[in-house]
Design an enzyme around this catalytic site. Structure first.
Site, PDB file in Angstrom:
ATOM      1  N   ASP A 165      63.331  76.768 -10.289  1.00 40.47           N
ATOM      2  CA  ASP A 165      63.575  75.336 -10.479  1.00 40.47           C
ATOM      3  C   ASP A 165      63.933  75.036 -11.938  1.00 40.47           C
ATOM      4  O   ASP A 165      63.663  75.838 -12.840  1.00 40.47           O
ATOM      5  CB  ASP A 165      62.328  74.534 -10.107  1.00 40.47           C
ATOM      6  CG  ASP A 165      62.032  74.600  -8.616  1.00 40.47           C
ATOM      7  OD1 ASP A 165      62.953  74.918  -7.843  1.00 40.47           O
ATOM      8  OD2 ASP A 165      60.881  74.345  -8.242  1.00 40.47           O
TER       9      ASP A 165
HETATM   10  N1  URA Z   1      58.269  77.899  -6.391  1.00 40.33           N
HETATM   11  C1  URA Z   1      58.561  76.695  -6.903  1.00 40.33           C
HETATM   12  O1  URA Z   1      58.032  75.693  -6.454  1.00 40.33           O
HETATM   13  N2  URA Z   1      59.463  76.629  -7.892  1.00 40.33           N
HETATM   14  C2  URA Z   1      60.060  77.714  -8.446  1.00 40.33           C
HETATM   15  O2  URA Z   1      60.860  77.592  -9.370  1.00 40.33           O
HETATM   16  C3  URA Z   1      59.737  78.970  -7.902  1.00 40.33           C
HETATM   17  C4  URA Z   1      58.837  79.040  -6.876  1.00 40.33           C
END
Ligand code: URA
Length: 230
Positions: free
Chosen positions: A102
């Site tokens: 993310d």
């Molecule tokens: N899980 C999440 O919620 N975000 C990420 O970036 C990776 C795994």
């Protein structure tokens, strides 16, 4: 593609000639003579018959990047800086991301131009453990451990998550190991307890660990051992 098919597809050779070439060990893949008709020929393989070069092979690239906060795990984005913007222009060409993070998640990101390798890494059947360091807004309860191990129902995908291992490191800090990669998976797992993830950092994917010498935004090529570990 198997080597005998690769050769027989060329206008120069029929199947019988291919069999003969192989038996006579006149075919070299990546500089090594082979008689094996099943030898795998990939876009990265250099293939020669006698002194004739039939396929030069594209250089395969495998990189690890320490993803910083505030950039998108995408190859292009109309608004934000992408992880590819962190690489020199001559390296960006044809790279893709093996397992996105993310916008504000930091840590290990793998980039490659080898689709077969990245598929192996990310396909659910591989069950590759991904380890995350998690910081949360509220205290992490001891009961989270069992819930995460038993799995959580994700209504959108209509599935129950695979058993995950939670190691509580402090009141608001934990290490979570998951073997799948659903959309926003870690945040949704803590969201089950209305506990907001305020910091998320990927430490490793399978045997590949984020190099502690890499500052956020820095990258390096994977070693042979790291590539082979997938
Ligand atoms: N899980 C999440 O919620 N975000 C990420 O970036 C990776 C795994």
């Amino acid at each position: 593609m198997r080597l005998d098919r690769f050769l027989a597809n060329l206008p120069a050779y029929n199947r019988q000639q291919v069999r003969l070439l192989l038996v006579q060990r006149r075919v070299r893949v990546d500089g090594v003579a082979t008689a094996d008709p099943l030898h795998e020929v990939r876009e990265f393989s250099r293939v020669e018959v006698d002194e004739h070069l039939l396929q030069a092979g594209r250089p395969a690239r495998y990189l690890m990047l320490h993803k910083p906060q505030g950039c998108v795990s995408a190859t292009r984005d109309p608004e934000h800086r992408t992880v590819l913007d962190l690489l020199p222009a001559e390296l960006r060409d044809d790279l893709h991301i093996a397992g996105r993070l993310d916008f504000n998640t930091t840590g290990l990101l793998l980039l490659t131009n080898d689709g077969q390798w990245s598929r192996r890494l990310t396909q659910p059947a591989t069950k590759l453990p991904k380890v995350y360091r998690v910081h949360t807004e509220d205290e992490i309860g001891a009961h989270y451990v069992d819930t995460f191990r038993e799995g959580l129902y994700f209504a959108f995908e209509d599935l129950t998550t695979q058993p995950a291992q939670l190691d509580i490191l402090g009141p608001r800090e934990a290490r979570l190991t998951i073997i799948e990669g659903r959309y926003h998976q870690v945040k949704r797992m803590f969201g089950h307890f209305q506990n907001k993830v305020v910091g998320l950092h990927r430490e490793s994917m399978g045997a590949i660990e984020l190099d502690p010498g890499l500052a956020p935004g820095a990258f390096r090529a994977l070693s042979r051992e790291e590539i082979a570990a997938v």
